[in-house]
Design a protein around this motif. Sequence first.
Motif, PDB file in Angstrom:
ATOM      1  N   PRO A  81       0.805  -1.234   0.000  1.00 23.02           N
ATOM      2  CA  PRO A  81       0.000   0.000   0.000  1.00 23.02           C
ATOM      3  C   PRO A  81       0.830   1.273   0.000  1.00 23.02           C
ATOM      4  CG  PRO A  81      -0.204  -1.205   2.076  1.00 23.02           C
ATOM      5  CD  PRO A  81       0.412  -2.137   1.103  1.00 23.02           C
ATOM      6  N   GLU A  82       1.979   1.257   0.693  1.00 23.13           N
ATOM      7  CA  GLU A  82       2.809   2.462   0.707  1.00 23.13           C
ATOM      8  C   GLU A  82       3.262   2.834  -0.700  1.00 23.13           C
ATOM      9  OE1 GLU A  82       7.234   3.936   1.833  1.00 23.13           O
ATOM     10  OE2 GLU A  82       6.444   2.274   3.008  1.00 23.13           O
ATOM     11  N   MET A  83       3.579   1.815  -1.517  1.00 25.71           N
ATOM     12  CA  MET A  83       4.026   2.069  -2.880  1.00 25.71           C
ATOM     13  C   MET A  83       2.891   2.620  -3.737  1.00 25.71           C
ATOM     14  SD  MET A  83       6.364  -1.367  -3.367  1.00 25.71           S
ATOM     15  CE  MET A  83       6.984  -0.935  -4.990  1.00 25.71           C
ATOM     16  N   VAL A  84       1.693   2.157  -3.477  1.00 21.85           N
ATOM     17  CA  VAL A  84       0.526   2.654  -4.219  1.00 21.85           C
ATOM     18  C   VAL A  84       0.254   4.109  -3.849  1.00 21.85           C
ATOM     19  CG1 VAL A  84      -1.958   2.388  -4.561  1.00 21.85           C
ATOM     20  CG2 VAL A  84      -0.492   0.369  -4.474  1.00 21.85           C
ATOM     21  N   ILE A  85       0.265   4.412  -2.563  1.00 21.46           N
ATOM     22  CA  ILE A  85       0.020   5.779  -2.110  1.00 21.46           C
ATOM     23  C   ILE A  85       1.107   6.706  -2.634  1.00 21.46           C
ATOM     24  CG2 ILE A  85      -0.129   7.265  -0.069  1.00 21.46           C
ATOM     25  CD1 ILE A  85      -1.259   4.745   1.391  1.00 21.46           C
ATOM     26  N   PHE A  86       2.356   6.258  -2.572  1.00 20.33           N
ATOM     27  CA  PHE A  86       3.476   7.042  -3.110  1.00 20.33           C
ATOM     28  C   PHE A  86       3.243   7.364  -4.580  1.00 20.33           C
ATOM     29  CE2 PHE A  86       7.347   6.745  -5.687  1.00 20.33           C
ATOM     30  CZ  PHE A  86       8.079   7.815  -5.205  1.00 20.33           C
ATOM     31  N   SER A  87       2.833   6.362  -5.353  1.00 16.88           N
ATOM     32  CA  SER A  87       2.627   6.557  -6.788  1.00 16.88           C
ATOM     33  C   SER A  87       1.492   7.529  -7.071  1.00 16.88           C
ATOM     34  CB  SER A  87       2.348   5.211  -7.469  1.00 16.88           C
ATOM     35  OG  SER A  87       3.472   4.357  -7.384  1.00 16.88           O
ATOM     36  N   LEU A  88       0.384   7.397  -6.351  1.00 13.80           N
ATOM     37  CA  LEU A  88      -0.743   8.301  -6.553  1.00 13.80           C
ATOM     38  C   LEU A  88      -0.364   9.747  -6.209  1.00 13.80           C
ATOM     39  CD1 LEU A  88      -3.690   6.146  -5.153  1.00 13.80           C
ATOM     40  CD2 LEU A  88      -3.356   6.820  -7.531  1.00 13.80           C
ATOM     41  N   ASN A  89       0.395   9.924  -5.127  1.00 15.61           N
ATOM     42  CA  ASN A  89       0.843  11.271  -4.768  1.00 15.61           C
ATOM     43  C   ASN A  89       1.753  11.847  -5.840  1.00 15.61           C
ATOM     44  OD1 ASN A  89      -0.566  11.156  -2.387  1.00 15.61           O
ATOM     45  ND2 ASN A  89       1.205  10.690  -1.109  1.00 15.61           N
ATOM     46  N   LEU A  90       2.641  11.012  -6.357  1.00 19.74           N
ATOM     47  CA  LEU A  90       3.559  11.434  -7.406  1.00 19.74           C
ATOM     48  C   LEU A  90       2.801  11.818  -8.669  1.00 19.74           C
ATOM     49  CD1 LEU A  90       6.507  11.790  -8.137  1.00 19.74           C
ATOM     50  CD2 LEU A  90       6.649   9.347  -8.607  1.00 19.74           C
ATOM     51  N   MET A  91       1.803  11.036  -9.024  1.00 23.67           N
ATOM     52  CA  MET A  91       0.973  11.342 -10.191  1.00 23.67           C
ATOM     53  C   MET A  91       0.248  12.673 -10.011  1.00 23.67           C
ATOM     54  SD  MET A  91      -0.496   7.465 -10.608  1.00 23.67           S
ATOM     55  CE  MET A  91      -1.857   7.889 -11.709  1.00 23.67           C
ATOM     56  N   GLU A  92      -0.319  12.871  -8.820  1.00 22.72           N
ATOM     57  CA  GLU A  92      -1.052  14.112  -8.550  1.00 22.72           C
ATOM     58  C   GLU A  92      -0.139  15.325  -8.649  1.00 22.72           C
ATOM     59  OE1 GLU A  92      -3.153  16.527  -4.869  1.00 22.72           O
ATOM     60  OE2 GLU A  92      -2.739  14.380  -4.638  1.00 22.72           O
ATOM     61  N   ASN A  93       1.044  15.238  -8.033  1.00 21.56           N
ATOM     62  CA  ASN A  93       1.965  16.369  -8.053  1.00 21.56           C
ATOM     63  C   ASN A  93       2.393  16.728  -9.467  1.00 21.56           C
ATOM     64  OD1 ASN A  93       1.770  16.404  -5.292  1.00 21.56           O
ATOM     65  ND2 ASN A  93       3.743  15.428  -4.919  1.00 21.56           N
ATOM     66  N   THR A  94       2.506  15.714 -10.319  1.00 24.17           N
ATOM     67  CA  THR A  94       2.868  15.963 -11.715  1.00 24.17           C
ATOM     68  C   THR A  94       1.774  16.756 -12.423  1.00 24.17           C
ATOM     69  OG1 THR A  94       4.130  13.899 -11.772  1.00 24.17           O
ATOM     70  CG2 THR A  94       3.546  14.872 -13.890  1.00 24.17           C
ATOM     71  N   VAL A  95       0.509  16.399 -12.172  1.00 27.22           N
ATOM     72  CA  VAL A  95      -0.606  17.127 -12.791  1.00 27.22           C
ATOM     73  C   VAL A  95      -0.598  18.582 -12.324  1.00 27.22           C
ATOM     74  CG1 VAL A  95      -3.110  17.273 -13.037  1.00 27.22           C
ATOM     75  CG2 VAL A  95      -2.000  15.039 -12.999  1.00 27.22           C
ATOM     76  N   HIS A  96      -0.319  18.807 -11.031  1.00 20.64           N
ATOM     77  CA  HIS A  96      -0.245  20.181 -10.522  1.00 20.64           C
ATOM     78  C   HIS A  96       0.820  20.973 -11.282  1.00 20.64           C
ATOM     79  CE1 HIS A  96      -3.089  19.818  -7.315  1.00 20.64           C
ATOM     80  NE2 HIS A  96      -2.408  18.888  -6.668  1.00 20.64           N
ATOM     81  N   GLN A  97       1.962  20.335 -11.540  1.00 18.97           N
ATOM     82  CA  GLN A  97       3.043  21.035 -12.236  1.00 18.97           C
ATOM     83  C   GLN A  97       2.674  21.360 -13.680  1.00 18.97           C
ATOM     84  OE1 GLN A  97       6.141  22.220 -11.126  1.00 18.97           O
ATOM     85  NE2 GLN A  97       5.092  21.906  -9.179  1.00 18.97           N
ATOM     86  N   VAL A  98       1.996  20.435 -14.343  1.00 17.12           N
ATOM     87  CA  VAL A  98       1.550  20.694 -15.723  1.00 17.12           C
ATOM     88  C   VAL A  98       0.584  21.871 -15.735  1.00 17.12           C
ATOM     89  CG1 VAL A  98       0.204  19.764 -17.657  1.00 17.12           C
ATOM     90  CG2 VAL A  98       1.942  18.352 -16.550  1.00 17.12           C
ATOM     91  N   LEU A  99      -0.333  21.888 -14.783  1.00 21.58           N
ATOM     92  CA  LEU A  99      -1.276  23.003 -14.686  1.00 21.58           C
ATOM     93  C   LEU A  99      -0.549  24.320 -14.436  1.00 21.58           C
ATOM     94  CD1 LEU A  99      -4.294  21.733 -12.560  1.00 21.58           C
ATOM     95  CD2 LEU A  99      -4.321  22.463 -14.929  1.00 21.58           C
ATOM     96  N   LYS A 100       0.406  24.292 -13.537  1.00 21.64           N
ATOM     97  CA  LYS A 100       1.142  25.505 -13.181  1.00 21.64           C
ATOM     98  C   LYS A 100       1.850  26.078 -14.407  1.00 21.64           C
ATOM     99  CE  LYS A 100       3.009  28.472 -10.301  1.00 21.64           C
ATOM    100  NZ  LYS A 100       2.206  29.473  -9.584  1.00 21.64           N
ATOM    101  N   ALA A 101       2.326  25.195 -15.273  1.00 17.43           N
ATOM    102  CA  ALA A 101       3.099  25.641 -16.430  1.00 17.43           C
ATOM    103  C   ALA A 101       2.232  26.142 -17.574  1.00 17.43           C
ATOM    104  CB  ALA A 101       3.991  24.497 -16.920  1.00 17.43           C
ATOM    105  N   HIS A 102       1.012  25.634 -17.679  1.00 18.76           N
ATOM    106  CA  HIS A 102       0.236  25.907 -18.891  1.00 18.76           C
ATOM    107  C   HIS A 102      -1.125  26.552 -18.694  1.00 18.76           C
ATOM    108  CE1 HIS A 102       3.080  23.911 -21.529  1.00 18.76           C
ATOM    109  NE2 HIS A 102       3.169  22.954 -20.630  1.00 18.76           N
ATOM    110  N   ALA A 103      -1.637  26.557 -17.495  1.00 18.67           N
ATOM    111  CA  ALA A 103      -2.994  27.084 -17.308  1.00 18.67           C
ATOM    112  C   ALA A 103      -2.932  28.454 -16.654  1.00 18.67           C
ATOM    113  CB  ALA A 103      -3.830  26.127 -16.466  1.00 18.67           C
ATOM    114  N   SER A 104      -3.486  29.451 -17.321  1.00 19.25           N
ATOM    115  CA  SER A 104      -3.452  30.808 -16.778  1.00 19.25           C
ATOM    116  C   SER A 104      -4.257  30.904 -15.490  1.00 19.25           C
ATOM    117  CB  SER A 104      -3.987  31.800 -17.809  1.00 19.25           C
ATOM    118  OG  SER A 104      -5.308  31.448 -18.195  1.00 19.25           O
ATOM    119  N   ALA A 105      -5.284  30.086 -15.355  1.00 20.04           N
ATOM    120  CA  ALA A 105      -6.115  30.094 -14.146  1.00 20.04           C
ATOM    121  C   ALA A 105      -5.830  28.867 -13.291  1.00 20.04           C
ATOM    122  CB  ALA A 105      -7.592  30.134 -14.526  1.00 20.04           C
TER     123      ALA A 105
END
Length: 392
Positions: A81-105
Motif C-alpha cells: 500500500p505504501e508504494m501505491v500511495i506514493f505513486s498516486l501522490n507522485l501522479m497528482e503532483n505531476t498534474v499540478h506542475q503541468v497546470l502551473k506551467a500551462h494554465a493561466s487560471a
Amino acid sequence: MSKELHDHLFRLLKEAVDILRQYEGEVKGEWERIGEALGKRNARVQEVFSTLCAFVQARLLPYGGDHPANEQLERIAAFHPEMVIFSLNLMENTVHQVLKAHASAAAALHPAVRYLFFKWNEWLLYEVNEQSFKKSGDSPWKKETLWKDAVILFNEWILRAQTFEESAAHICFGFSYFLPFTRCALFQFVNQERTAIGLHGHGVDNEQIQRLRVELDSIPMLKESVGKLKAEVHEFRHFRPIYVERASEQFPNTYIKPFDLASLVIVPVYVPTEGRMIGGVVLDRGPGRFFAVDRRLFPALMKFGQSAGELLLKLIEAPVRKKEGEEHEPLSPREIEVLKLLADGASTSEAAEQLYLSEFTVRDYISSVLRKLRAKNRTEAVAKALRLAIIE
C-alpha cells in the motif's frame, strides 16, 4: 449526504477529469518520463507507478461500476500500500506542475485535481481491501486508510492559525499531537536552501529552537539528503521523509547534547504546485529515545509536510507593505530574489536552476515584476529596483 452536495462534489470530480483530458498528452508524457526515471532506481517501484498510471488513465473517475481496467485490481492488490500511495501522490503532483506551467487560471483548478486524487486514494484503498480480503485475512491494506484521518485533523487544526507565528506553532503541535511523536522542531530554508533557521518547537524549549541557525554544509548526511530531495523535485516532484536511526553518527555534538537526540525523522516541508521545498520538520519521541519508524507513517508525514508548506508559503510570500513614498506595487520576497539573480546577469533557465523552480514559474515572476515596476524589459526593471533600493 444531500443530493445537492453530492452533485456538486461530483461536478468537481468531472472538472478534474476534464483537466486530465485537456492536458492528456503532456500528463501522459510526464508520467512516462518519471516512470523511466524510477526504473533506473527500482524496477518494482516503476511497475507500481506505471500500472497505476495506466489504470487511472483508463478509468479517469474512481467511480462508475464495472470497467475493463478493473482487471488490474487484483494485480494492484499485490502491491504494498505504501508504494501505491506514493505513486498516486507522485501522479497528482505531476498534474499540478503541468497546470502551473500551462494554465493561466491554474490556482482555481488545483483543488479539483487534489479532490480527484483524494478520492482515488480512498476508492482504490477500499477496492484493494476487497480484493485483498478474498486472498488473505491478513493484508497490509486493512488499516491503511487511517492515515487520511490524521491528515484531515491536521489540516483542520493548522487552518485555524491567523499569523505566521501561529501557523508555525500549530504545525509543530499538529505533528506531535496527531502522529506518534513527542517533540517537533520546524525550520525554514534560507540562503538558497543552504541554511536552516529555527522557527518553532513543541515539546522542546522554543527559544532554544529559534536561536538555531544550521548550515547544511556542516552536516554531510543532511546536505546530501536535501540535495537528493531538491533533485527529486525536478525529476519526481515528490519529497519523502528521512529516517535517522542514530543521530549521534550523523549530527555534530553541538546539536546532540543540548537536545539529547537519539533517533529522528526529518520531514520536508514542500509545495508541489510550486515545485519547492521551503523547510523541514524534525521529529522524535523524547530525549534519548531510540525508535524504529513504521514506513506506513510516511504517507501521512508527506501530506503533513505538503499542507504545512502550502500554508507557510502564503505567509512567507505575502507582499511586503509599501514604504512611504513608493510609487510601485510591493514585490514579494520571491520576486525580489528573482530580480537579484537578473541583476547578477542570470538567464531565465539559470535563475530557475538556482531557485529550484520551473522556467515557466520564473517567467511568471518576471512578468509580475515588470508589471509592478512598470518596466518595459528586464534591464529597466533591474535599474528601477536598484534606484528604489529594492535590491542592492
